[in-house]
Design an enzyme around this catalytic site. Structure first.
Site: not given
Ligand code: ADP
Ligand code: MG
Length: 389
Positions: A37, A198, A348, A371
């Protein structure tokens, strides 16, 4: 959504208040673990110095909740910035008040001052006009380069723009250009890939993308809730029971635009040592957890990604932090990197996955604002962007 940028105003000799996002991750000793950053703000800072502006930098850092918290001082950030810029950075211990005013009035063109964490004042997050006016009184021009904080209507991201000519910095310009290109004029096919834990985190993103993209590939934990909506048994997998109904509605609306996994890597626990198997999504047992997309799904996703002219990816395809469940995410990272189309990756964990796969330099744009990027993709107007000319 054309915005004036720092190029559009004369800044020589002017006091320029630059809102940056220096909210860097640190370890338990306060050492910076990732300075991405800080690096991302360097082009704007260098440009302003070259133009002979007096550069006054402001950022938030952590969540001090409106009071001084020693561990959230920007001192280490100031030191790192000075190293990266190769010039001295005068780090102040406050962001408003007589000492700050004195330091600013002593500045010469080309000099750089870093104010203390703006969230040490409750007026920052409240977007208090008095606090915004005090910040504005330090400068002649406001430059917002803090895309990562643009989804917040705070005094230093939005309120201050009422009192000063407000323009975008280069990082802000790059972010809104890249993300705006996805939503406004994507070359087709436009393939969006969503994953992560989620559905509930990303409902708005799914809804807006469904109206914009040609294919929406869904993996990761969020795919489970969609599979449950199709009536499948997900065993012990992460499923958001209260979102199954909504997932069903989205599926019905999306038709074959939305592509779900056909197979998964499953194990009884999120553990590298647990016995794993690759099974069709219809064949999950009562004690199974779906933890990654399987090879048939990877092949389908790779085919869609290879055909894409525009790609947006957010959210890993599995629990990629645990090596045996990283293959799907790594394959998607490589496929996105191999694409000749325009690709944007945000989030992230997704960025961590792209970096782990060693292909970050082959992605069109890596969005620095977690976000903020998602709210932009949801189609929301970001207050920090709306405030700019
Ligand atoms: P980003 O930070 O890229 O926006 P998220 O924070 O939404 O992504 O999601 C990342 C998390 O989702 C990771 O910690 C990963 O372990 C979890 N995850 C991905 N697939 C699964 C799964 N099948 N079951 C449980 N957790 C999962
Ligand atoms: Mg994340």
């Amino acid at each position: 959504m054309a915005k004036l940028t720092v190029r559009d105003l004369p800044v020589a000799g002017k006091r320029v208040f630059v809102r940056v996002d220096f909210n860097v991750p640190t370890d338990d000793k306060g050492a910076i673990t990732d300075d991405t950053r800080i690096r991302a703000a360097l082009p704007t800072i260098r440009y302003l110095r070259d133009q002979g502006a007096k550069v006054i930098l402001a950022s938030h850092f952590g969540r001090p909740k409106g009071k001084v918290v020693e561990e959230f001082r920007l001192t280490a950030v100031g030191r790192r910035l000075a190293e990266l810029l190769g010039v001295p950075v005068l780090k102040l211990d406050d962001c408003v008040g007589p000492e700050v005013e004195a330091a600013v009035s002593a500045m010469k063109p080309g000099e750089v001052v870093l104010l203390e964490n703006v969230r040490f004042y409750p007026g920052e997050e409240k977007n208090d006009p008095d606090f915004a006016r005090k910040l504005a009184a330090l400068a002649d021009v406001f430059v917002n380069d803090a895309f990562g904080a643009a989804h917040r209507a705070h005094a230093s991201t939005a309120g201050i723009a009422a009192y000063l000519p407000a323009v975008a910095g280069f990082l802000m310009e790059k972010e809104i250009g890249a993300l705006g290109r996805l939503l406004e004029r994507p070359e087709r096919p436009f393939v969006a890939i969503l994953g992560g834990a989620k559905v509930s985190d990303k409902i708005g993103v799914i809804e807006n993308l469904l109206g914009k993209c040609d294919r929406l590939l869904v993996g990761g934990g969020m795919a489970n809730t969609f599979l449950a909506a199709r009536g499948l048994n997900l065993g012990q997998s992460l499923v958001e029971l209260d979102k199954v109904g909504l997932a069903g509605e989205l599926l019905a609306r999306a038709g074959d635009k939305l592509v779900l996994p056909v197979d998964v890597v499953a194990a009884p626990a999120v553990d590298a040592a647990a016995p794993r198997k690759t099974v069709a999504v219809e064949a999950l047992g009562a004690t199974d957890k779906a933890l990654d997309i399987g090879p048939a799904t990877v092949a389908r996703f790779e085919k869609e990604i290879a055909a894409a002219r525009t790609i947006f990816w957010n959210g890993p395809m599995g629990v990629f932090e645990v090596e045996p469940f990283a293959a799907g995410t790594t394959a998607v990272a490589r496929a996105v990197a191999a694409s000749k189309g325009f690709s944007v990756v945000g989030g992230g964990d997704s960025i961590a996955a792209i970096e782990k796969a060693g292909v970050a330099d082959r992605v069109g744009h890596i969005s620095t604002g977690g976000g903020a990027s998602l709210e932009f993709i949801e189609g929301k107007e970001l207050p920090g962007v709306a405030a700019l000319k």
